[in-house]
Design a protein around this motif. Structure first.
Motif, PDB file in Angstrom:
ATOM      1  N   ARG A   3      46.253  57.061  46.133  1.00 54.74           N
ATOM      2  CA  ARG A   3      45.618  58.396  46.296  1.00 54.74           C
ATOM      3  C   ARG A   3      44.829  58.739  45.133  1.00 54.74           C
ATOM      4  O   ARG A   3      44.151  59.746  45.195  1.00 54.74           O
ATOM      5  CB  ARG A   3      46.640  59.468  46.627  1.00 54.74           C
ATOM      6  N   LEU A   4      45.173  58.164  44.164  1.00 53.61           N
ATOM      7  CA  LEU A   4      44.622  58.246  42.655  1.00 53.61           C
ATOM      8  C   LEU A   4      44.236  57.118  41.927  1.00 53.61           C
ATOM      9  O   LEU A   4      45.191  56.137  42.194  1.00 53.61           O
ATOM     10  CB  LEU A   4      45.592  59.234  41.863  1.00 53.61           C
ATOM     11  N   HIS A   5      43.163  56.915  41.285  1.00 59.25           N
ATOM     12  CA  HIS A   5      43.132  55.775  40.517  1.00 59.25           C
ATOM     13  C   HIS A   5      42.377  55.847  39.284  1.00 59.25           C
ATOM     14  O   HIS A   5      41.656  56.947  38.851  1.00 59.25           O
ATOM     15  CB  HIS A   5      42.404  54.553  41.438  1.00 59.25           C
ATOM     16  N   ILE A   6      42.351  54.589  38.506  1.00 58.81           N
ATOM     17  CA  ILE A   6      41.829  54.881  37.186  1.00 58.81           C
ATOM     18  C   ILE A   6      40.566  54.138  37.234  1.00 58.81           C
ATOM     19  O   ILE A   6      40.175  53.141  37.697  1.00 58.81           O
ATOM     20  CB  ILE A   6      42.613  54.037  36.128  1.00 58.81           C
ATOM     21  N   ASP A   7      39.425  54.863  36.538  1.00 54.24           N
ATOM     22  CA  ASP A   7      38.046  54.178  36.461  1.00 54.24           C
ATOM     23  C   ASP A   7      37.927  53.738  35.144  1.00 54.24           C
ATOM     24  O   ASP A   7      38.367  54.482  33.981  1.00 54.24           O
ATOM     25  CB  ASP A   7      37.140  55.302  36.900  1.00 54.24           C
ATOM     26  N   VAL A   8      37.764  52.619  34.951  1.00 57.44           N
ATOM     27  CA  VAL A   8      37.500  51.781  33.569  1.00 57.44           C
ATOM     28  C   VAL A   8      35.997  51.775  33.306  1.00 57.44           C
ATOM     29  O   VAL A   8      35.371  51.244  34.248  1.00 57.44           O
ATOM     30  CB  VAL A   8      38.188  50.565  33.418  1.00 57.44           C
ATOM     31  N   HIS A   9      35.451  52.126  32.201  1.00 55.46           N
ATOM     32  CA  HIS A   9      34.032  52.534  31.799  1.00 55.46           C
ATOM     33  C   HIS A   9      33.906  51.220  30.722  1.00 55.46           C
ATOM     34  O   HIS A   9      34.106  51.507  29.763  1.00 55.46           O
ATOM     35  CB  HIS A   9      33.589  53.758  31.350  1.00 55.46           C
ATOM     36  N   ALA A  10      33.148  50.353  31.349  1.00 60.53           N
ATOM     37  CA  ALA A  10      32.813  49.138  30.510  1.00 60.53           C
ATOM     38  C   ALA A  10      31.726  49.395  29.430  1.00 60.53           C
ATOM     39  O   ALA A  10      31.740  48.624  28.397  1.00 60.53           O
ATOM     40  CB  ALA A  10      32.680  47.760  31.446  1.00 60.53           C
ATOM     41  N   GLY A  11      30.819  50.015  29.842  1.00 64.45           N
ATOM     42  CA  GLY A  11      29.683  50.405  29.098  1.00 64.45           C
ATOM     43  C   GLY A  11      28.527  49.507  29.592  1.00 64.45           C
ATOM     44  O   GLY A  11      28.710  48.469  30.473  1.00 64.45           O
ATOM     45  N   PRO A  12      27.224  49.818  29.166  1.00 63.03           N
ATOM     46  CA  PRO A  12      26.013  48.909  29.850  1.00 63.03           C
ATOM     47  C   PRO A  12      26.186  47.648  29.694  1.00 63.03           C
ATOM     48  O   PRO A  12      26.199  47.238  28.438  1.00 63.03           O
ATOM     49  CB  PRO A  12      24.888  49.769  28.857  1.00 63.03           C
ATOM     50  N   GLY A  13      25.910  46.900  30.659  1.00 68.76           N
ATOM     51  CA  GLY A  13      25.983  45.444  30.688  1.00 68.76           C
ATOM     52  C   GLY A  13      26.900  44.766  30.412  1.00 68.76           C
ATOM     53  O   GLY A  13      27.131  43.618  30.316  1.00 68.76           O
ATOM     54  N   ARG A  14      28.344  45.682  30.565  1.00 70.29           N
ATOM     55  CA  ARG A  14      29.579  44.602  29.933  1.00 70.29           C
ATOM     56  C   ARG A  14      30.389  44.625  31.256  1.00 70.29           C
ATOM     57  O   ARG A  14      31.706  44.048  30.829  1.00 70.29           O
ATOM     58  CB  ARG A  14      29.921  45.471  28.835  1.00 70.29           C
ATOM     59  N   ARG A  15      29.979  45.040  32.392  1.00 67.84           N
ATOM     60  CA  ARG A  15      31.140  45.008  33.586  1.00 67.84           C
ATOM     61  C   ARG A  15      31.568  43.685  33.701  1.00 67.84           C
ATOM     62  O   ARG A  15      32.850  43.544  33.895  1.00 67.84           O
ATOM     63  CB  ARG A  15      30.370  45.622  34.901  1.00 67.84           C
ATOM     64  N   ALA A  16      30.609  42.779  34.027  1.00 65.42           N
ATOM     65  CA  ALA A  16      31.238  41.287  34.141  1.00 65.42           C
ATOM     66  C   ALA A  16      32.186  40.885  33.405  1.00 65.42           C
ATOM     67  O   ALA A  16      33.170  40.356  33.694  1.00 65.42           O
ATOM     68  CB  ALA A  16      29.964  40.278  34.374  1.00 65.42           C
TER      69      ALA A  16
END
Length: 161
Positions: free
Chosen positions: A110-123
């Motif tokens: 019902r709740l989750h964490i969003d991780v922000h990798a930064g521009p171009g760093r998701r992969a």
């Protein structure tokens, strides 16, 4: 309706908080999330030693993890730049607390964490988290953005954007 005037903001109490996650293995979860976020696993050794020495707690509440005496049913990870209560090792800022519960995870979070990798760093971030024990559930691409839905070592969903 919320009052957002300057006067209301000045008198409104700001509350501290932590995110508490029910889990089967709090130490594995704290290790994973500390590594994933660049946080530190809290060390409660000073508090544990003090409580043991005064007879307030017994060994039944403790276990060994990575060569340290830890709480059997709880572990936490905290932001490395936030203050720490020296007498207990407890973080006083951004903090994730993991508590052992007997029942298994059932259904979607019902709740989750969003991780922000930064521009171009998701992969790159997804690959690193996979190496730490996470699993990719699906890739999402919508007009509002792109992200990867993942599961931590216990199957709790989170997103990497």
């Amino acid at each position: 309706m919320t009052d957002t005037t300057d006067e209301a903001r000045e008198t409104r109490e700001v509350l501290g908080w932590k995110l508490v996650v029910d889990c089967a293995d709090p130490h594995r979860q704290a290790d994973f999330w500390a590594a994933a976020l660049g946080y530190e696993v809290e060390n409660h050794g000073v508090l544990i030693d003090r409580l043991l020495g005064s007879g307030v707690i017994g060994q039944d509440l403790l276990m060994e993890h990575r060569g340290h005496r830890v709480w059997r049913h709880a572990a936490a990870a905290r932001h490395p730049q936030d203050p720490v209560e020296e007498s207990s090792g407890t973080g006083l800022g951004r903090r994730l607390l993991f508590l052992r519960v007997p029942e298994p995870k059932a259904g979607k979070n019902r709740l989750h964490i969003d991780v922000h990798a930064g521009p171009g760093r998701r992969a790159e971030t997804v690959a690193r988290l996979t190496e730490l024990g996470a699993a990719v559930i699906r890739q999402v691409k919508e007009p509002g953005g792109e992200w990867t839905v993942m599961a931590d070592p216990e199957g709790n969903e989170f997103c990497v954007a």
